[in-house]
Motif scaffolding. Structure first.
Motif, PDB file in Angstrom:
ATOM      1  N   THR A 128       0.830  -1.204   0.000  1.00 25.23           N
ATOM      2  CA  THR A 128       0.000   0.000   0.000  1.00 25.23           C
ATOM      3  C   THR A 128       0.862   1.251   0.000  1.00 25.23           C
ATOM      4  N   CYS A 129       1.886   1.245   0.833  1.00 26.22           N
ATOM      5  CA  CYS A 129       2.773   2.410   0.938  1.00 26.22           C
ATOM      6  C   CYS A 129       3.497   2.675  -0.383  1.00 26.22           C
ATOM      7  N   ALA A 130       4.003   1.618  -1.008  1.00 21.97           N
ATOM      8  CA  ALA A 130       4.687   1.782  -2.295  1.00 21.97           C
ATOM      9  C   ALA A 130       3.731   2.308  -3.355  1.00 21.97           C
ATOM     10  N   SER A 131       2.480   1.853  -3.296  1.00 26.57           N
ATOM     11  CA  SER A 131       1.481   2.307  -4.261  1.00 26.57           C
ATOM     12  C   SER A 131       1.141   3.782  -4.064  1.00 26.57           C
ATOM     13  N   TYR A 393      -3.926  -3.963 -10.264  1.00 22.95           N
ATOM     14  CA  TYR A 393      -4.768  -4.033  -9.068  1.00 22.95           C
ATOM     15  C   TYR A 393      -4.686  -2.738  -8.272  1.00 22.95           C
ATOM     16  N   SER A 394      -3.483  -2.189  -8.125  1.00 29.24           N
ATOM     17  CA  SER A 394      -3.333  -0.943  -7.364  1.00 29.24           C
ATOM     18  C   SER A 394      -4.042   0.217  -8.052  1.00 29.24           C
ATOM     19  N   PRO A 399      -6.930   5.829  -4.667  1.00 33.28           N
ATOM     20  CA  PRO A 399      -5.554   6.075  -4.224  1.00 33.28           C
ATOM     21  C   PRO A 399      -5.459   6.564  -2.781  1.00 33.28           C
ATOM     22  N   ASP A 400      -6.569   7.039  -2.209  1.00 33.74           N
ATOM     23  CA  ASP A 400      -6.525   7.561  -0.850  1.00 33.74           C
ATOM     24  C   ASP A 400      -6.478   6.461   0.202  1.00 33.74           C
TER      25      ASP A 400
END
Length: 486
Positions: A128-131, A393-394, A399-400
């Motif tokens: 999630t953080c990388a995305s 998928y990301s 994005p929030d």
């Protein structure tokens, strides 16, 4: 809020954390069973299987809980702190195995692996953080950093056991009568060191971008306009998400199935001894891992990521997996049969016709197709579908807030680790390798058809721009700003 500029420091740090996590998690695999048998001579393969299943179950729970925590708080650091602490606890518990009664050994190992599985749930907030810290155009590189760390860690971890062999079974004493370091528990000490490195790095090096209420200046800017443009994201397409998760499940189900059956097939079809089969697969794993590592590095640090097309590569690689299975299938036109060599109860070479009725008329595919197919599928093709599927998928998500959804994506991978060995061995034992290969082909083709049928729904989520007015000609809205927090 969509990322406007990729924070490569955060993305690469998540890749390093993924490497640390998977290295310390996989380092036990080569020595755990022999260690279990040494401390408890009555231990069985079934007990060891339950230990590994507990690990995967813990991973499922950890992914969901830490992902939900990440989504609930919009913060990645706190759940990752918790994940590292759980992995530290796992390694510390493993050190207790030496000092418990033999009947407790399997249970203590199971507890250690369960805690380690919980800690592996870190993969959800990491992804999630990388995305969230990468732009849409850089997303494939960001996902490759996570997948690359996982791939390298999985390959390097078991290999590090070679470093501890000189310690021997006795090793040297650290605390007289309490603790000693030897070849079997040295992985736990290295795991502690790696986990502490990750934990301290997370505190010192990690700066997370989070959304916060806007200040007065942002409100004043809005008040100076008669209209504002408001970006709203629609709900994520559930069908598209499920197809990506199913793809993740099926690709790993296939790989784990082939890995599970590989030793038996080498001994039954290609008449290798147990030692020869282990050596053959170890060499194949190493070659596969090195190729995958190089590919991940090329995707991350070169323009190769621009070649990866999300939908095309997912469908293409699934079809290539089917080609791999067809190339290694026991077609009836082959001239060699498994019963050409008589089964040996001592070496377990050949096919036991008395135990397996399907041995009759089972042909042998060329041996080279088995090795080449495995290396190409899981060394060359797998990295592309990992990156393409994770990237798409990301992009399907708001994005929030992606924590919970990313945890479900990781769980789809972990459930394959739980069910693949069970189902594929049941099919193999009852019906033989042909039916097992056919079952895998059906799964892959079904997933491919879903990509074709729902092609128009498998697209990135796009914001809807709305003009907002109030009674005075403008609307005062609170917007968000980005703040760096440690």
């Amino acid at each position: 809020m969509p990322c406007e500029r990729t924070n490569w420091r955060v993305v690469y740090l998540m890749g390093v954390f993924s490497l640390i996590q998977n290295t310390q998690y996989s380092i036990y695999l080569t020595s755990m069973f022999s260690y279990l048998k040494k401390l408890d001579s009555t231990a069985t393969e079934s007990q060891f299987g339950w230990i590994m299943a507990t690990s995967s179950l813990g991973h499922c729970i950890g992914c969901f809980v830490l992902g939900w925590w990440n989504s609930r708080t919009n913060r990645s650091a706190p759940p990752m702190h918790c994940g590292f602490l759980l992995m530290l606890a796992s390694n510390l518990v493993y050190l207790l195995v030496d000092s418990v009664p033999p009947t407790w050994v399997a249970h203590i190992m199971m507890l250690s692996r369960l805690l380690g599985g919980f800690g592996m749930g870190n993969s959800s907030p990491m992804r999630t953080c990388a995305s969230l810290h990468s732009t849409a155009s850089d997303r494939s590189k960001a996902m490759a950093s996570i997948s690359g760390g996982r791939s390298v860690g999985t390959v390097v971890g078991p290999g590090l056991q070679l470093m501890f062999l000189p310690l021997g079974e006795v090793g040297f004493v650290v605390l007289p009568g309490i603790l000693s370091i030897h070849s079997n528990n040295a992985p736990a000490f290295l795991g502690i060191v790696l986990t502490m490195v990750g934990f301290v790095s997370l505190i010192v090096l990690f700066e997370e971008e989070i959304a916060e209420e806007s200040d007065k200046k942002a409100i004043t800017d809005l008040e100076s306009q008669y209209t504002t443009i408001k970006n709203e994201y629609p709900s994520s397409d559930i069908v598209a998400m499920l197809i990506c998760m199913l793809t993740r499940f099926v690709q790993n189900f296939m790989q784990i199935s082939v890995e599970t059956l590989a030793p038996a097939i080498l001994m039954m079809m290609y008449f290798q001894t147990r030692q020869e089969a282990v050596a053959s697969m170890a060499t194949t794993y190493l070659t596969t891992g090195l190729i995958a590592t190089v590919l991940y590095l090329l995707i991350i640090f070169t323009k190769l990521s621009t070649v990866v097309r999300d939908k095309i590569f997912n469908s293409l690689v699934l079809i290539l997996f089917v080609c791999h299975l067809l190339a290694t299938y026991s077609w009836q036109f082959y001239s060699s049969y498994v019963l050409d060599v008589e089964f040996s109860n001592e070496t377990l070479i050949g096919c036991d016709e008395a135990h397996f009725t399907w041995c009759l008329n089972l042909t042998i595919a060329p041996e080279w197709t088995f090795y080449v197919g495995y290396i190409l599928s899981f060394g060359l093709f797998m990295p592309f579908i990992n990156v393409a599927n994770a990237t798409l998928y990301s992009k399907l998500l708001n994005p929030d807030c992606q924590g919970t959804q990313q945890s479900l994506y990781d769980i789809s991978n972990t459930t394959a680790r739980i069910f693949a060995p069970i189902f594929i061995t049941l099919i193999y034992s009852a019906y033989g390798p042909r039916r097992a290969w056919e079952f895998l082909c059906i799964l892959l083709l079904f997933t491919t058809f879903l990509w074709i049928i729902f092609d128009k729904r498998l697209v990135p989520l796009k914001p809807i721009q709305k003009q907002v007015f109030d009674n005075d000609g403008f609307e005062q809205e609170k917007s968000s700003k980005t703040k760096l927090v440690s």
